[in-house]
Design an enzyme around this catalytic site. Sequence first.
Site, PDB file in Angstrom:
ATOM      1  N   HIS A  64       0.816  -1.218   0.000  1.00 35.61           N
ATOM      2  CA  HIS A  64       0.000   0.000   0.000  1.00 35.61           C
ATOM      3  C   HIS A  64       0.848   1.265   0.000  1.00 35.61           C
ATOM      4  CE1 HIS A  64      -3.453  -2.651   1.632  1.00 35.61           C
ATOM      5  NE2 HIS A  64      -3.490  -2.559   0.312  1.00 35.61           N
TER       6      HIS A  64
ATOM      7  N   HIS B  99      -8.431  -7.907  -7.712  1.00 35.17           N
ATOM      8  CA  HIS B  99      -8.723  -8.774  -6.563  1.00 35.17           C
ATOM      9  C   HIS B  99      -8.929  -7.868  -5.351  1.00 35.17           C
ATOM     10  CE1 HIS B  99      -6.588 -11.296  -9.475  1.00 35.17           C
ATOM     11  NE2 HIS B  99      -7.164 -12.338  -8.919  1.00 35.17           N
TER      12      HIS B  99
ATOM     13  N   SER C 273      -6.869  -2.131  -0.466  1.00 32.86           N
ATOM     14  CA  SER C 273      -6.382  -1.252  -1.534  1.00 32.86           C
ATOM     15  C   SER C 273      -7.466  -0.329  -2.100  1.00 32.86           C
ATOM     16  CB  SER C 273      -5.724  -2.067  -2.643  1.00 32.86           C
ATOM     17  OG  SER C 273      -6.516  -3.152  -3.042  1.00 32.86           O
TER      18      SER C 273
ATOM     19  N   ASP D  32      -3.513  -8.292  -7.498  1.00 33.73           N
ATOM     20  CA  ASP D  32      -3.095  -8.727  -6.166  1.00 33.73           C
ATOM     21  C   ASP D  32      -3.846 -10.007  -5.777  1.00 33.73           C
ATOM     22  OD1 ASP D  32      -2.297  -8.858  -3.515  1.00 33.73           O
ATOM     23  OD2 ASP D  32      -3.737  -7.351  -2.852  1.00 33.73           O
TER      24      ASP D  32
END
Length: 285
Positions: free
Chosen positions: A19, A42, A100, A164
């Site tokens: 992140h 994802h 995210s 991800d």
Amino acid sequence: MLSYRHAFHAGNHADVFKHLALCCLVRALLHKDKPFFYLDTHAGAGRYNLHAEMARKNREHETGISRLWDEPNPPAGVREYLDAVRATNPGRELRWYPGSPRIVRPWLRDPDRMALCELHPNEVHLLEAEFAGDRQVRVEHLDGYQGLKALLPPPERRGLVHIDPAYELKDERKRLLQAVKEGYKRWATGIYAIWYPIQDRATADDFLRRFKKLEIPKVLLAEFSVLPDAPFRLNGSGMIVINPPWQLEEQLRAALPWLWERLAVGRQGRWRVEWLAGERERGAE
């Protein structure tokens, strides 16, 4: 399989690294006034309660975000990341860890747009609730690799794709490489950020060798490990960035040593930033 639930791991060292890099990438997109598109293949649940049963089982956030929460003077890139986490936590207590999509959402300006793919039925339900009524966010109950086919290229012509996966399937890396190859053909000017776990060095190196065979011309690699290489545990993780923005290399080189000093176990592990393909030059914005 759809057995993976990120709530067990939210806020750990891999999340912090991933992140932090994501914040640097989105920040670079703000250098121009033109709108951008963000695609998360994802996406997960959106946010995670660190006081809930799943997070308390292994308490992985204690080896990640919790160690940074009260740091008084972090580097600029880390400070922006911590501000993004604090935006999800009113007051001083660390209770929620943003996934995210929630990390990126505060950066969106009025013309910018976000699409989130999630296949797990429980996670997508939470994701839809997290962004209910948000006209800039589109949630798709969809396999992320199919999302690359369906949503690229975007009309905005600028943006970031974050890939991800959970890496819970044996052929995950093969599927990912094929999806990146096809996605890049559709949208060669976009920025792609591909996260991968580092559990044993041989598997990670094989993945990087196969990635290089895609012959994508400009690729930056960053890795961050808090433990020495050993199988059957998460020692660290990496981020492959296609079309990295200008100064991303310098930003990561400034932030990762500081992060390693605070998260590495007994000063083990390592960090690195290097070019997987292409040369150091001004990147995409």
